[in-house]
Design a protein around this motif. Sequence first.
Motif, PDB file in Angstrom:
ATOM      1  N   UNK B 118       0.833  -1.201   0.000  1.00 44.85           N
ATOM      2  CA  UNK B 118       0.000   0.000   0.000  1.00 44.85           C
ATOM      3  C   UNK B 118       0.873   1.259   0.000  1.00 44.85           C
ATOM      4  N   UNK B 119       1.911   1.236  -0.819  1.00 43.32           N
ATOM      5  CA  UNK B 119       2.822   2.375  -0.890  1.00 43.32           C
ATOM      6  C   UNK B 119       3.311   2.535  -2.322  1.00 43.32           C
ATOM      7  N   UNK B 120       3.766   3.739  -2.626  1.00 42.11           N
ATOM      8  CA  UNK B 120       4.466   3.976  -3.883  1.00 42.11           C
ATOM      9  C   UNK B 120       5.958   3.744  -3.635  1.00 42.11           C
ATOM     10  N   UNK B 121       6.631   2.950  -4.484  1.00 45.33           N
ATOM     11  CA  UNK B 121       8.080   2.773  -4.344  1.00 45.33           C
ATOM     12  C   UNK B 121       8.750   3.093  -5.682  1.00 45.33           C
ATOM     13  N   UNK B 297       1.591   0.382  18.302  1.00 43.14           N
ATOM     14  CA  UNK B 297       0.616  -0.550  17.736  1.00 43.14           C
ATOM     15  C   UNK B 297      -0.829  -0.130  18.015  1.00 43.14           C
ATOM     16  N   UNK B 298      -1.159   1.072  17.630  1.00 45.90           N
ATOM     17  CA  UNK B 298      -2.503   1.575  17.874  1.00 45.90           C
ATOM     18  C   UNK B 298      -3.219   1.826  16.549  1.00 45.90           C
ATOM     19  N   UNK B 299      -4.546   1.680  16.528  1.00 52.87           N
ATOM     20  CA  UNK B 299      -5.278   2.082  15.325  1.00 52.87           C
ATOM     21  C   UNK B 299      -5.212   3.603  15.141  1.00 52.87           C
ATOM     22  N   UNK B 300      -5.169   4.031  13.880  1.00 56.87           N
ATOM     23  CA  UNK B 300      -5.146   5.461  13.578  1.00 56.87           C
ATOM     24  C   UNK B 300      -6.466   5.829  12.905  1.00 56.87           C
ATOM     25  N   UNK B 330       9.316   4.901   5.099  1.00 53.16           N
ATOM     26  CA  UNK B 330       9.565   5.564   6.367  1.00 53.16           C
ATOM     27  C   UNK B 330       8.617   6.708   6.648  1.00 53.16           C
ATOM     28  N   UNK B 331       7.974   7.189   5.599  1.00 53.90           N
ATOM     29  CA  UNK B 331       7.128   8.364   5.771  1.00 53.90           C
ATOM     30  C   UNK B 331       5.661   8.007   5.908  1.00 53.90           C
ATOM     31  N   UNK B 332       5.285   6.782   5.562  1.00 53.17           N
ATOM     32  CA  UNK B 332       3.859   6.479   5.510  1.00 53.17           C
ATOM     33  C   UNK B 332       3.419   5.625   6.693  1.00 53.17           C
ATOM     34  N   UNK B 333       2.158   5.822   7.063  1.00 51.33           N
ATOM     35  CA  UNK B 333       1.549   5.086   8.158  1.00 51.33           C
ATOM     36  C   UNK B 333       0.482   4.179   7.558  1.00 51.33           C
ATOM     37  N   UNK B 334       0.689   2.874   7.597  1.00 57.39           N
ATOM     38  CA  UNK B 334      -0.285   1.999   6.955  1.00 57.39           C
ATOM     39  C   UNK B 334      -1.595   1.948   7.735  1.00 57.39           C
ATOM     40  N   UNK B 335      -2.650   1.575   7.040  1.00 59.62           N
ATOM     41  CA  UNK B 335      -3.903   1.199   7.690  1.00 59.62           C
ATOM     42  C   UNK B 335      -4.540   2.352   8.475  1.00 59.62           C
TER      43      UNK B 335
END
Lengths: 424, 424
Positions: B118-121, B297-300, B330-335
């Motif tokens: 779920x990221x652009x690489x 490990x918390x929901x966002x 490193x910059x993205x927060x999944x989910x």
Amino acid sequence: MADKKKRRRTESDADPESDPLPFKSKLKPDSVILQSLKALAAEYAPSTSSSAAKPLTLSDLFLSDACREVTDLPLSSVQSAIESLVLNLTHSILSGQGFSFSVPSRSSANQLYVPELDRIVLKDKSSLRPYANVSTVRKTTITARILQLIHQLCLKNIHVTKRDLFYTDVKLFQDQTQSDTVLDDVSCILGCTRSSLNVIAAEKGVVVGRLIFSDNGDMIDCTKMGMGGKAIPPNIDRVGDMQSDALFILLVEKDAAYIRLAEDRFYNRFPCIIVTAKGQPDVATRLFLRKMKMELNLPVLALVDSDPYGLKILSVYGCGSKNMSYDSANLTTPDIKWLGIRPSDLDKYNIPEQCRLPMTELDIKTGKDLLEEDFVKKNPGWVEELNLMVKTKQKAEIQALSSFGFQYLSEVYLPLKLQQRDWL
Amino acid sequence: MADKKKRRRTESDADPESDPLPFKSKLKPDSVILQSLKALAAEYAPSTSSSAAKPLTLSDLFLSDACREVTDLPLSSVQSAIESLVLNLTHSILSGQGFSFSVPSRSSANQLYVPELDRIVLKDKSSLRPYANVSTVRKTTITARILQLIHQLCLKNIHVTKRDLFYTDVKLFQDQTQSDTVLDDVSCILGCTRSSLNVIAAEKGVVVGRLIFSDNGDMIDCTKMGMGGKAIPPNIDRVGDMQSDALFILLVEKDAAYIRLAEDRFYNRFPCIIVTAKGQPDVATRLFLRKMKMELNLPVLALVDSDPYGLKILSVYGCGSKNMSYDSANLTTPDIKWLGIRPSDLDKYNIPEQCRLPMTELDIKTGKDLLEEDFVKKNPGWVEELNLMVKTKQKAEIQALSSFGFQYLSEVYLPLKLQQRDWL
């Protein structure tokens, strides 16, 4: 010898990082500089200069009838002011005279710069805003609605933003400029500051250094705020208990310079409080700076870009912006010193040519306009510097000092400025 | 009964402030909501979902040869990476082959959205940047100079901004876009994040709530940061020791909503961490959010405006911006979950017509473009909401909830959302 000197400068231009820092040799030991700063702080302490410490007011100048300023009022006073205003309106309606608000004019024709106060204030012109008039019925209704909403804020003792206020009645307000304008009117009608109305501006400033204060009941120690610093609270009425062993307040225009000083913990070498609004001063930062200055009696030294906008930012902190002149007494911090970067610093510190930027036509015009402003004219040193800027047509950012090394600002420039008491 | 209900709604439209808050009656006791939140947090705890907790990497997908990502490197590794790079260049020069840098391409043709991550690489294309070539000699020189400056930062262990970096050699860099671009190149060449290079972005985010962390050695308790909150540090590498008893992270787009929640100390009623970048996400806030999510490990849960830009902001936090895709891990927060304000909330919560704004042509186009984006398409719920937005052509800000009372957001809307687990 002269040759040697010249060679060194050339090397230093080529690679300032690995070379000795220019002018570093001029620096005296920190203890000497600290001694001088302590003497400076003593000059500002209320005991030694009791006459200067008590600021002049409009009534001292016999202007309280001719001019108008608002004051900070406690929430309960705002509430009763609204209630008695509405009571008067009700009497007026019951006696068959309808109702209207008397609204102080905030136009520039009604503004006055008072040199003794070094602030812009409002003159005494006001106009009637009757309900029974096609041209004013809408604005009168909006005024009544804003008064009602402010009354609710008083009862609940909460703070909201202008945007929140607008959204409580979009149908009536139509767009936010309408509710914003009337909000300023309501300040003037009630004679209190906008912060007294519990309507706050979003905060963007940060503070770090030798300051302890309470924010909404929490005690904050700004020496323990890491590199990020403490966000300046949006509601000044919940800020209190300020304590400090600082010798001065360093007001910084930009966050890059702020970050440098915070990381280097400059405030531990020279006890100070470092504050920035990250560009244009916002209301919260202006209120915070003023509160620090008033409660702690410290000199305020400003570090801004050497361009007309740097000086303009200094002026907004110092004597207010024109659209909030009714509130100038509470928003402005008197006696801010222009530390740097000043136009004369460019040559004095040998700022390399390529780090100086040519001023645009607009820059030059802004600079010339500033020369006509009262707050500049009253300070001959500022006039001289501004004339130099307009003449050389050169500007420079605080970051230009990085050409001598990333830490030149905190290690040489500022200490030397402090040592030489080089501010205007 | 129906009549009564109708009457109440009309009254509520006329003056929502003094009336019972719509839907408040649906709210269960806080203890029930808390129970549900605790169950949610348990789902995110590493022990119960160890497979989900370990994030997939490029090598898990056998893509580590075909794609490129940078990682956080300690300063000493950056320093030795630069030194061995320069050593190789020296060998190349000494063997008579001159020197060139091999620079990974960051163009959009070389970018790839990886659904599993779920990221652009970045894909693996790179190009040579030889010194002995008229078209690349300047850029090669700039690259060498940036490497040298970064090496100095490693030796001194200090942080600077991009602006500082530019000003160390204006003559060479000419304008800041040139040094900025090469800085991103250098990240890719060395295979490390930009923050590993000690070049930081100005911070603008704030955090408040149930979080304790260290900023440059100072321990910060974010429940004791008043209303202003703690400014998020610009340098994530000096942030650590995160502890929290929060059940979720509330990511807020705008500062007005943040101020409301901070003043009401929402985090004490529902244990959470509240964070905002005050609009467009900056790098420091994105890094901080990711670090919280990974360590705690918390929901966002995200609270953004119901317009295409709200969703776009969510996507920058969630899967990155295109111009820094090499650093997406490193910059993205999944989910991140889309809590609100969602297009379907407008009818669900009876947002008054006058608080909904018509979408402009550009808004609608932006919305339709988003429907083509991979990160939206993979979430059917988001597609449905976005389709509804584009169909109704209506948008609304978070502040639209103020039409039901200033505290409707914190007292009804958010608790009800949490109770109903109403996020996508």
